[in-house]
Design an enzyme around this catalytic site. Structure first.
Site, mmCIF file in Angstrom:
data_model
loop_
_atom_site.group_PDB
_atom_site.id
_atom_site.type_symbol
_atom_site.label_atom_id
_atom_site.label_comp_id
_atom_site.label_asym_id
_atom_site.label_seq_id
_atom_site.Cartn_x
_atom_site.Cartn_y
_atom_site.Cartn_z
ATOM 1 C CE LYS A 52 -78.598 -6.712 27.427
ATOM 2 N NZ LYS A 52 -79.547 -7.657 28.288
ATOM 3 C CE1 TYR A 284 -53.584 -10.770 3.882
ATOM 4 C CE2 TYR A 284 -55.135 -10.040 5.125
ATOM 5 C CZ TYR A 284 -53.781 -9.605 4.715
ATOM 6 O OH TYR A 284 -53.076 -9.040 5.695
HETATM 7 C C1 PLP Z 1 -80.913 -7.188 27.517
HETATM 8 C C2 PLP Z 1 -82.498 -7.619 28.477
HETATM 9 C C3 PLP Z 1 -83.949 -6.647 28.571
HETATM 10 C C4 PLP Z 1 -83.783 -6.081 26.955
HETATM 11 O O1 PLP Z 1 -84.479 -6.939 25.949
HETATM 12 P P1 PLP Z 1 -84.395 -7.392 24.358
HETATM 13 O O2 PLP Z 1 -84.630 -8.260 23.786
HETATM 14 O O3 PLP Z 1 -83.193 -5.768 23.507
HETATM 15 O O4 PLP Z 1 -85.631 -5.942 24.613
HETATM 16 C C5 PLP Z 1 -84.462 -7.025 29.629
HETATM 17 N N1 PLP Z 1 -84.658 -7.438 30.425
HETATM 18 C C6 PLP Z 1 -83.194 -8.315 30.859
HETATM 19 C C7 PLP Z 1 -83.141 -9.057 31.861
HETATM 20 C C8 PLP Z 1 -82.190 -8.637 29.424
HETATM 21 O O5 PLP Z 1 -80.867 -8.832 30.450
#
Ligand code: PLP
Length: 408
Positions: A52, A284
């Site tokens: 994602k 800045y």
């Molecule tokens: C993002 C996510 C993961 C992965 O989590 P990590 O801590 O990056 O391994 C697994 N399951 C769900 C539902 C997530 O939203």
């Protein structure tokens, strides 16, 4: 054009596509290696790699390919749009969508052969209609809220949701899953909460099995769950952060994390250098007087690229010439200023490392995160799309036949 003594007329050299010498380097060999480590660690559980948010800022497509090469058999995304991009790139493996998509997304989801998560009656109904309209059968994973309280069906409502899936001619009940809130916690309360979540999940699963509704695939663990709670690995683990080579929490599971390799580096080249006197106040706000005569290097990357403006106040260094150097003033939108000390060696075109390794020195996403009061996840996700991603493969470069073929 005559070069000035510091070489400021020299054009930048090497580096990424485009004109601005600032780039993210993604080592797909590291991703492949990390996935092989996780796959071995969790076997016989299947490995689902979470890509994602454009692969946590690394680039979803190269990460996905490297993950599959490293032994992953599933990918997961947050959005139907993210799944669509992977399909458009030619990835054919199962892709789980981690939240129930809105009804308007279901037709596309079905056409793209993504695997939906569902947890409401309305969601199941929308899926059933989309599947029927497409004359196909869709695998559905039902999500249970066992304590995270973000999304998912209450345990008491799960039989009804699963019943709706099973009752729909065009849907198959293919998976049951949950998500941990504190799998990265090491104190007793957190560990007990994770155990309690897992017990609630097992209870729901047993209730369904008692009604003849056994889920073919049970999954619960994120990276921290997979690393720190072996009993949570079940049929599949869903790893994000560890696949990118980063710990879920600073210092967590060193025996596993030490085997992982961070896949992202953030690099740039010095665009300009100038010698400044003691007491000059670059950038800045003129916030900070130079403590001694200094060579100050300008580097063309800034907060619009995900280098936090707070990096100055929180004293995040960058690497130049194999050494950590402080910022000389606040981060600007497109550029930073680095105090290289009275070091005459720094020249335009020199490589600057913001995240990653230079010589023996290293700055990691957790170094930023700890100083900024956040987590490495946010650091890597924040490196913006304006910075081009360059893919390298350390496995092919260095470890031919070893790193490059770790499934064997
Ligand atoms: C993002 C996510 C993961 C992965 O989590 P990590 O801590 O990056 O391994 C697994 N399951 C769900 C539902 C997530 O939203």
């Amino acid at each position: 054009m005559a070069e000035d003594p510091r070489g400021n007329a020299a054009p930048s050299q090497g580096g990424p596509p485009g004109y601005r010498p600032a780039w993210v380097e993604i080592d797909v060999g590291a991703i492949r290696h990390n996935c092989a480590v996780l796959h071995r660690l969790c076997a016989p559980s299947a490995l689902c790699v979470v890509v994602k948010a454009d692969g946590y800022g690394h680039g979803a497509e190269p990460v996905a390919r490297a993950a599959l090469d490293g032994g992953a058999s599933w990918l997961a995304v947050a959005l139907v749009e993210e799944g669509a991009a992977l399909r458009a790139a030619g990835l054919e493996c199962p892709i789980l969508v981690l939240s129930e998509p809105p009804p308007s997304a279901m037709a596309d989801l079905v056409a793209l052969r993504l695997t939906p998560t569902a947890y409401t009656r309305a969601g199941v109904t929308a899926l059933a209609q989309a599947a029927e309209a497409a004359h196909t059968v869709v695998d559905v994973h039902v999500k249970v809220d066992t304590g995270m309280h973000r999304v998912g069906a209450d345990p008491a409502d799960v039989p009804e949701v699963v019943g709706a899936v099973v009752g729909a001619a065009h849907l198959t009940f293919a998976g049951l899953w949950t998500h941990f809130a504190v799998a990265d916690g090491t104190d007793r309360e957190d560990r007990e909460f994770t155990t309690a979540q897992l017990r609630r999940f097992a209870d729901v699963s047993a209730t369904l099995a008692g009604a003849g509704l056994r889920a073919p695939l049970l999954h619960a663990a994120n990276s921290a769950g997979a690393m720190c709670h072996p009993e949570a690995r079940l049929d599949m683990v869903r790893c994000g952060i560890a696949a990118y080579g980063l710990a879920p929490a600073a210092g967590l599971a060193p025996e596993v994390v030490s085997q992982l390799r961070p896949a992202m580096s953030l690099r740039a080249r010095v665009s300009m250098v100038r010698g400044l006197e003691t007491g000059e106040r670059p950038s800045y706000g003129r916030r900070h007087p130079l403590p001694e005569p200094s060579v100050v290097a300008t580097v063309p990357i800034g907060y619009a690229d995900g280098v936090p403006r707070r990096a100055f106040d929180t004293e995040i260094p960058v690497l130049v010439g194999g050494r950590p150097r402080p910022l000389a003033g606040v981060v600007t939108m497109d550029q930073i200023l680095v105090d290289c000390g009275p070091d005459p060696e720094v020249r335009p075109g020199d490589e600057v490392v913001l995240l990653g390794t230079q010589g023996d020195a290293r700055i990691g996403a957790w170094d930023w995160a700890t100083r900024l009061g956040t987590i490495a996840y946010e650091v890597v996700c924040d490196i913006g799309p304006r910075v081009p991603r360059v893919t390298v493969d350390s496995g092919r470069l260095a470890g031919r036949g070893s790193e490059g073929d770790e499934r064997g």
